[in-house]
Design a protein around this motif. Structure first.
Motif, short mmCIF file in Angstrom:
data_model
loop_
_atom_site.label_atom_id
_atom_site.label_comp_id
_atom_site.label_asym_id
_atom_site.label_seq_id
_atom_site.Cartn_x
_atom_site.Cartn_y
_atom_site.Cartn_z
N PHE A 75 0.82 -1.22 0.00
CA PHE A 75 0.00 0.00 0.00
C PHE A 75 0.85 1.27 0.00
CE2 PHE A 75 -2.64 -3.29 1.99
CZ PHE A 75 -3.76 -3.22 1.18
N TYR A 76 2.15 1.12 -0.20
CA TYR A 76 3.05 2.27 -0.29
C TYR A 76 3.72 2.28 -1.65
CZ TYR A 76 2.51 3.19 4.70
OH TYR A 76 2.00 3.50 5.93
N ALA A 77 4.38 3.39 -1.96
CA ALA A 77 5.07 3.51 -3.24
C ALA A 77 6.23 2.53 -3.31
CB ALA A 77 5.56 4.94 -3.45
N SER A 78 6.59 2.16 -4.55
CA SER A 78 7.74 1.30 -4.75
C SER A 78 9.02 2.05 -4.39
CB SER A 78 7.80 0.82 -6.19
OG SER A 78 6.65 0.05 -6.50
N PRO A 79 10.08 1.34 -4.02
CA PRO A 79 11.31 2.01 -3.58
C PRO A 79 11.94 2.91 -4.62
CG PRO A 79 11.33 -0.30 -2.95
CD PRO A 79 10.15 -0.11 -3.85
N ASP A 80 11.65 2.68 -5.93
CA ASP A 80 12.29 3.46 -6.98
C ASP A 80 11.37 4.52 -7.56
OD1 ASP A 80 10.53 1.72 -8.07
OD2 ASP A 80 11.83 1.04 -9.71
N ASP A 118 -14.80 14.82 11.30
CA ASP A 118 -13.95 13.62 11.19
C ASP A 118 -12.59 14.01 10.62
OD1 ASP A 118 -15.98 12.07 12.18
OD2 ASP A 118 -16.70 11.42 10.20
N VAL A 119 -11.58 13.29 11.06
CA VAL A 119 -10.22 13.61 10.63
C VAL A 119 -9.75 12.62 9.56
CG1 VAL A 119 -9.62 14.66 12.82
CG2 VAL A 119 -9.19 12.22 12.47
N MET A 120 -8.75 13.05 8.80
CA MET A 120 -8.15 12.21 7.77
C MET A 120 -6.68 12.55 7.67
SD MET A 120 -8.13 9.91 5.44
CE MET A 120 -9.84 9.51 5.13
N VAL A 121 -5.87 11.54 7.41
CA VAL A 121 -4.44 11.73 7.19
C VAL A 121 -4.10 11.11 5.84
CG1 VAL A 121 -2.10 11.28 8.01
CG2 VAL A 121 -3.96 11.65 9.65
N TYR A 122 -3.47 11.91 4.99
CA TYR A 122 -3.05 11.43 3.67
C TYR A 122 -1.53 11.31 3.66
CZ TYR A 122 -7.64 13.37 2.46
OH TYR A 122 -8.97 13.67 2.43
N GLY A 159 -6.59 5.07 -2.84
CA GLY A 159 -6.22 4.23 -1.71
C GLY A 159 -7.21 4.32 -0.57
N TRP A 160 -6.91 3.63 0.50
CA TRP A 160 -7.78 3.53 1.67
C TRP A 160 -7.05 4.00 2.93
CZ3 TRP A 160 -8.27 -2.20 0.00
CH2 TRP A 160 -9.15 -2.29 -1.10
N ARG A 161 -7.85 4.37 3.91
CA ARG A 161 -7.32 4.69 5.24
C ARG A 161 -7.69 3.57 6.18
NH1 ARG A 161 -4.29 5.34 8.97
NH2 ARG A 161 -4.46 7.00 10.53
N MET A 162 -6.68 2.82 6.66
CA MET A 162 -6.89 1.73 7.61
C MET A 162 -5.93 1.93 8.78
SD MET A 162 -7.33 -1.63 5.16
CE MET A 162 -8.63 -1.72 3.93
N PRO A 163 -6.37 2.57 9.84
CA PRO A 163 -5.47 2.86 10.97
C PRO A 163 -4.84 1.61 11.56
CG PRO A 163 -7.49 4.13 11.14
CD PRO A 163 -7.71 3.15 10.04
N ILE A 195 -2.25 2.24 7.08
CA ILE A 195 -2.40 2.45 5.63
C ILE A 195 -3.07 3.80 5.41
CG2 ILE A 195 -3.55 1.62 3.54
CD1 ILE A 195 -3.34 -1.19 4.72
N TYR A 196 -2.51 4.59 4.50
CA TYR A 196 -3.02 5.93 4.23
C TYR A 196 -3.28 6.10 2.74
CZ TYR A 196 -0.71 6.66 8.74
OH TYR A 196 -0.29 6.56 10.05
N PRO A 197 -4.33 6.84 2.38
CA PRO A 197 -4.52 7.18 0.96
C PRO A 197 -3.44 8.13 0.50
CG PRO A 197 -6.11 8.35 2.31
CD PRO A 197 -5.40 7.39 3.23
N ASN A 198 -3.07 8.04 -0.76
CA ASN A 198 -2.00 8.87 -1.31
C ASN A 198 -2.61 10.07 -2.03
OD1 ASN A 198 0.48 9.79 -2.10
ND2 ASN A 198 0.78 8.27 -3.71
N ALA A 199 -2.33 11.26 -1.55
CA ALA A 199 -2.84 12.49 -2.19
C ALA A 199 -2.05 12.75 -3.46
CB ALA A 199 -2.72 13.67 -1.24
#
Length: 217
Positions: free
Chosen positions: A49-54, A78-82, A125-129, A133-137
């Motif tokens: 759920f994250y970007a590739s290393p390159d 409600d709060v959100m973190v991207y 993406g999804w937000r799953m605390p 896991i965070y959505p990518n802005a």
């Protein structure tokens, strides 16, 4: 039993495809940005759920990355973190290389509750605390207010294209089935029927032979 199994497989495929599209296609939230920060984040089992290393902004280490985050609040409180990571040329195909600029834009759009500046955040993406896991802005745009109407044109176009592709594949399969599979099945059925008729004729012939041999009528 076979019918239930086929419907179960179809339902599972539908859920998988739906989840994939829901994660990948862009969504837009109207929020008030409250802060931005960088944090050294451990990426392990949830690395998918994250970007590739390159992908540009990530470090050489896959396990620990300096990731940018954007904190926001919805109109209802409600709060959100991207997260704010480059996607590069890797999936999903957002071709994002400007995470530094996006972070600067987000910092510039920070506003207090007394004088809110509402912002449309495009993300995937999804937000799953529980799994960190965070959505990518991928894009920010200032809007007039929290009730602004946003039409998801990208999603509409993509879904229409996928629907057209599915319809085309279905028609190709129907034509292939009509021209190739059904005639082959008919030929097989005709062959089996002819073999049954030959077997019946052979049995009748054998019955007649034994009847004549033993003088039966």
């Amino acid at each position: 039993m076979w019918t239930k199994l086929k419907w179960a497989i179809r339902l599972i495929l539908l859920v998988v495809v739906g989840a994939f599209l829901h994660y990948t296609l862009p969504h837009r939230d109207v929020v008030r940005i409250t802060g931005t920060y960088n944090r050294l984040t451990e990426v392990g089992a949830n690395s998918i759920f994250y970007a590739s290393p390159d992908s540009g902004s990530t470090t050489a280490s896959v396990e620990r990355r300096d990731i940018r985050f954007i904190e926001a609040v919805f109109p209802d409180g409600d709060v959100m973190v991207y997260r704010n990571e480059d996607t590069g040329w890797i999936w999903p195909p957002y071709f994002k290389y400007d995470s530094s600029n996006l972070q600067a834009e987000a910092s510039n759009l920070v506003s207090p509750a007394s004088a809110p500046q509402w912002v449309a955040v495009t993300h995937y993406g999804w937000r799953m605390p529980i799994f960190s896991i965070y959505p990518n802005a991928v894009k920010l745009r200032a809007v007039e207010g929290p009730d602004v109407r946003l039409i998801p044109w990208v999603n509409i176009v993509v879904l229409l294209m996928l629907g057209g592709l599915w319809l085309m594949l279905w028609r190709m399969w129907a034509q292939f089935k009509e021209r190739m599979i059904e005639p082959a099945v008919d030929d097989l059925n005709n062959t089996l029927e002819a073999m049954d008729q030959q077997a019946d004729a052979a049995r009748e012939k054998a019955r007649g032979f034994w009847s004549r041999l033993f003088g039966r009528k």
